[in-house]
Scaffold this motif. Sequence first.
Motif, PDB file in Angstrom:
ATOM      1  N   GLU A 242       8.018  54.075  10.329  1.00  0.00           N
ATOM      2  CA  GLU A 242       8.662  53.784  11.859  1.00  0.00           C
ATOM      3  C   GLU A 242       9.620  55.015  12.245  1.00  0.00           C
ATOM      4  N   LYS A 243      10.139  55.904  11.377  1.00  0.00           N
ATOM      5  CA  LYS A 243      11.122  56.962  11.892  1.00  0.00           C
ATOM      6  C   LYS A 243      10.291  58.466  12.336  1.00  0.00           C
TER       7      LYS A 243
ATOM      8  N   ALA B 107       7.261  58.261  13.441  1.00  0.00           N
ATOM      9  CA  ALA B 107       7.074  57.880  14.801  1.00  0.00           C
ATOM     10  C   ALA B 107       8.013  58.554  15.885  1.00  0.00           C
ATOM     11  N   LYS B 108       9.054  58.076  15.726  1.00  0.00           N
ATOM     12  CA  LYS B 108      10.093  58.407  16.780  1.00  0.00           C
ATOM     13  C   LYS B 108      10.493  59.805  16.822  1.00  0.00           C
ATOM     14  N   HIS B 109      10.276  60.430  15.594  1.00  0.00           N
ATOM     15  CA  HIS B 109      10.607  61.821  15.560  1.00  0.00           C
ATOM     16  C   HIS B 109       9.488  62.520  16.265  1.00  0.00           C
TER      17      HIS B 109
ATOM     18  N   GLY C 220       7.828  61.616  18.887  1.00  0.00           N
ATOM     19  CA  GLY C 220       7.971  61.033  20.240  1.00  0.00           C
ATOM     20  C   GLY C 220       6.841  59.875  20.641  1.00  0.00           C
TER      21      GLY C 220
ATOM     22  N   GLU D 115       5.866  56.309  21.473  1.00  0.00           N
ATOM     23  CA  GLU D 115       6.519  55.355  22.215  1.00  0.00           C
ATOM     24  C   GLU D 115       5.980  54.019  21.340  1.00  0.00           C
ATOM     25  N   ASP D 116       6.776  53.113  21.129  1.00  0.00           N
ATOM     26  CA  ASP D 116       6.591  51.818  20.727  1.00  0.00           C
ATOM     27  C   ASP D 116       5.880  50.905  21.963  1.00  0.00           C
ATOM     28  N   ASN D 117       4.647  51.094  22.267  1.00  0.00           N
ATOM     29  CA  ASN D 117       3.928  50.402  23.254  1.00  0.00           C
ATOM     30  C   ASN D 117       2.643  50.209  22.975  1.00  0.00           C
TER      31      ASN D 117
ATOM     32  N   ASN E 278      17.205  53.414   4.711  1.00  0.00           N
ATOM     33  CA  ASN E 278      17.307  54.332   5.649  1.00  0.00           C
ATOM     34  C   ASN E 278      17.725  55.683   6.055  1.00  0.00           C
TER      35      ASN E 278
ATOM     36  N   GLU F  60      15.140  58.410   6.921  1.00  0.00           N
ATOM     37  CA  GLU F  60      15.515  59.348   8.023  1.00  0.00           C
ATOM     38  C   GLU F  60      15.425  60.943   7.613  1.00  0.00           C
TER      39      GLU F  60
ATOM     40  N   SER G 286      13.112  63.355   9.430  1.00  0.00           N
ATOM     41  CA  SER G 286      13.457  64.523  10.313  1.00  0.00           C
ATOM     42  C   SER G 286      13.171  65.967   9.574  1.00  0.00           C
TER      43      SER G 286
END
Length: 478
Positions: free
Chosen positions: A261-262, A264-266, A268, A270-272, A307, A311, A315
């Motif tokens: 999950e992390k 993916a956010k790093h 960019g 989007e959760d769509n 977590n 993270e 990162s």
Amino acid sequence: MRSNSNRFSACLLTLFAVVSSLATADDGKSFRAGTAIADITPQLGLPIVGNWDSPPAEKINDPLHVRCLVLDDGETKIGFAICDNVGIPREVFDTARKMIAAKATVPPENILMAATHTHSGVSARNTRDVDGQSVLDNYQTLVARRIAEGIDAAHMNLQPATIGWGGVDEPSELHNRRWYVNDPELLRNPFGGVDKVRMNPPAGSSSLVKPAGPIDPEVSFISVQTKAGKPLALLANYSLHYVGGVPKGDVSADYFGAFAEKIAKHLGVEDNGDSFVGILTNGTSGDVNNIDFENKSPSRKPYEKINLVAELVASRVAQKHASITFHDWVPLAAASEDLTLNMRKPDADMTRYFEELVAKPETEKPYNQHERTYADRVKTLAAGPDTSTILLQALRIGDLGITAIPFEVFTEMGLDIKKRTPLPDTFTIELANGSYGYLPTPAQHELGGYETWMGTNKVQLDASDRITEVLLRLLGSL
């Protein structure tokens, strides 16, 4: 990367991919990638495995998955199916391969299937007898089917892609868990003897002398993007056993799921409903965990440490990811080989020792708290087969090599493969294509300790050397 170095009653399959399309480069070469995720979250009530007790699953904290990636260079297809489980027997993976073969998509021998080694999932090792035949239980069958469905979905979702890889060091979360200690009480083993090292000694103890082995700080990773630069997948590899801090009775993918999950956010994403799939595989971590034995760790809330570590690793990967080179096309290759190993068996003295031990009253103070457990394990080995045939595998992506070993592998073995690989870059995924217990090196066997005990380790003492030689030969053939 070092140089030389699954809710719903039917468990719906979740697909993450863009509509399949074809693209061919001017030179006739094309590179495609496809991703998918399949849900393998178990029903409540099944036993959670990974510790000395096996409490029933009472709560799903986060779902368990098979995360799949398929790559295609126009001539060769390879795939990955990484499962949130502590360890999956070869019979489950072989069943999945038969299902995949029936689809005639990705050659089943070219698919690396592995468990992450979360200690908060239910067992996928419980076969059952039907009319005298050993068959997969319901959960094993579910896992095999989801692997096959995930690979099939990823194949259907192949699209033009680019690929790159890299590595970055993050040593702060890694600690070798085998220690030389000067307290003989800590060194007693279930066989009536005394070891030279202790697994997981008391943190902060004055009896600590030094760790008995190394760590591998590298986080290796592969990144796949669409031709337009949109992230499709990132598969990473880190030699950390697991993190833990999960309440008893909870089902969780541990930091492996949190990393997915992390990252993916790093990157960019989007959760769509995007097609991106993050994957974290376990490296050679049979003797490495997240406990700082030299210092007492602060008290943490459930899942807090998971977590934090996820993270940090995500990162660090994201930072390095910004500088890697992406390729429009790279060659792919795969090779595999069966290797037959002898199973360890108790000698007459050990057999007699355990027979006398189990005849004693259970109220009698034990020499070692786990001695009766190992009496059962040794008895099982004695009655079991004399040999076991394991599957070893090597994959090539460009000048990157990936080896797959069906054990909990000691870190020094992974470092040795990195050093001796004939390819510029190589990393190892453990608990791949099977789960046969721990795999210490011969030198570590000399030291004793939990990982070397007969019943924890089940195969001949020089198995790591034999496996390494086969893997290096397979890498050379690629």
